[in-house]
Design an enzyme around this catalytic site. Structure first.
Site, PDB file in Angstrom:
ATOM      1  N   GLU A  85      22.679  68.654 120.744  1.00 30.02           N
ATOM      2  CA  GLU A  85      23.807  68.155 119.965  1.00 30.02           C
ATOM      3  C   GLU A  85      23.571  66.749 119.415  1.00 30.02           C
ATOM      4  O   GLU A  85      24.307  66.285 118.528  1.00 30.02           O
ATOM      5  CB  GLU A  85      25.074  68.146 120.829  1.00 30.02           C
ATOM      6  CG  GLU A  85      25.644  69.523 121.126  1.00 30.02           C
ATOM      7  CD  GLU A  85      26.252  70.192 119.905  1.00 30.02           C
ATOM      8  OE1 GLU A  85      26.451  69.512 118.888  1.00 30.02           O
ATOM      9  OE2 GLU A  85      26.509  71.401 119.967  1.00 30.02           O
ATOM     10  N   GLU A 116      13.094  78.007 139.539  1.00 24.78           N
ATOM     11  CA  GLU A 116      13.546  76.714 140.034  1.00 24.78           C
ATOM     12  C   GLU A 116      12.876  76.301 141.340  1.00 24.78           C
ATOM     13  O   GLU A 116      12.989  75.155 141.761  1.00 24.78           O
ATOM     14  CB  GLU A 116      15.055  76.721 140.240  1.00 24.78           C
ATOM     15  CG  GLU A 116      15.525  77.584 141.396  1.00 24.78           C
ATOM     16  CD  GLU A 116      17.024  77.476 141.626  1.00 24.78           C
ATOM     17  OE1 GLU A 116      17.402  77.132 142.751  1.00 24.78           O
ATOM     18  OE2 GLU A 116      17.794  77.724 140.677  1.00 24.78           O
TER      19      GLU A 116
END
Length: 302
Positions: A85, A116
């Site tokens: 963004e 992960e």
């Protein structure tokens, strides 16, 4: 010694929702809403750490460093969201704020099981991204113990780079490898262990603060308007026009005309109109004042 995950606050049961499976729709929503209201309070308690983190990020970017987010699962996706963004909102180059997620781009849309759990991959991914000593990395992990994230931050520290940890547990392993630790303790989730709920909401709020406050300090906001918006589509071009008319008082037609001359750069257009100068002079004024619109206008009107 392997950490007992059941001891983490984010993994404990929420007493208020033990019977959520027997609640009506309205009751479910009500209890979720009540729990969500505690998130902002938890973020407020972490404001001193968030403030120091913003200052670290600002100084890093000011000295031509870059900001990297590293996370897994929901935490990684939030980092991707915030980084993506920045260019349209603040006209930043794509490389200024970057995000790495365990499992790569595929993991943005689909869970990559086990990704992960590899600390070496976290370090490798950060290295492959060209991370340098002059950069800063924010590790995002609700549990505060995600190996992928820990590995990335440990690698960053070997280079002498600044590290920031964002978690929802106290005194986590992530905090131990971070120069600045932001611990937003939101308590047990509505659904036990589902950190896509309160923990994710808290982290979204913190990430909003980190980049927004940093960009304000860079002069990318005038009053409360996004004057560095990248007008790359119809919606953003219309927003750019509204910003110019709001600040200067000219008609939409005049704003559109000046924006066209300024190649849709809102800052240039505002200075051109408010200071009554050419595009070339507006550029000089903004360059002299590091992109701050207010100071550029004030000097021109002296």
């Amino acid at each position: 010694m392997e950490l007992n995950l059941s001891t983490l606050i984010t993994e404990q049961r929420n007493e208020a929702t033990k019977h959520i499976d027997q609640m009506s729709t309205g009751e479910i929503l009500s209890v979720m809403n009540k729990e969500d209201q505690t998130v902002a309070i938890a973020v407020k308690r972490a404001l001193p750490q968030i403030e120091r983190s913003v200052d670290i990020i600002f100084e890093t970017l000011k000295n031509n460093g870059r900001l990297f987010y590293v996370g897994a699962g929901t935490s990684g996706r939030l980092g991707v969201l915030d980084a993506s963004e920045c260019p349209p909102t603040f006209r930043t180059p794509p490389e200024m704020v970057q995000a790495l997620i365990a499992g790569g781009e595929k993991a943005i849309f689909t869970a990559v099981e086990g990704a992960e759990d590899d600390p070496v991959k976290g370090a490798t991914d950060l290295k492959k991204a060209g991370f340098k000593q002059e950069d800063v990395v924010v590790g995002i992990a609700a549990s505060g113990r995600t190996p992928y994230v820990i590995g990335a931050l440990k690698y960053a520290r070997t280079l002498g780079a600044k590290t920031i940890g964002l978690s929802c547990n106290k005194e986590s392993e992530l905090s131990q490898v971070s120069h600045e630790a932001i611990e937003v303790v939101v308590g047990p989730e509505v659904l036990t262990g589902s950190t896509r709920l309160k923990a994710a909401t808290a982290h979204k709020m913190v990430l909003n603060m980190l980049t927004t406050a940093t960009m304000i300090k860079f002069g990318k906001v005038y009053e409360n308007l996004m004057v560095d918006v990248n007008a790359s589509n119809y919606k953003l071009k219309e927003r750019a026009k509204r910003i110019v008319t709001t600040v200067t008082g000219v008609t939409a037609e005049e704003a559109e005309k000046v924006l066209y001359t300024a190649n849709h750069d809102v800052k240039y257009a505002i200075v051109m109109i408010k200071a009554g100068v050419s595009l070339r002079e507006a550029k000089k004024l903004l360059e002299k004042h590091d992109g701050f619109v207010r100071q550029a206008i004030e000097e021109a009107l002296k």
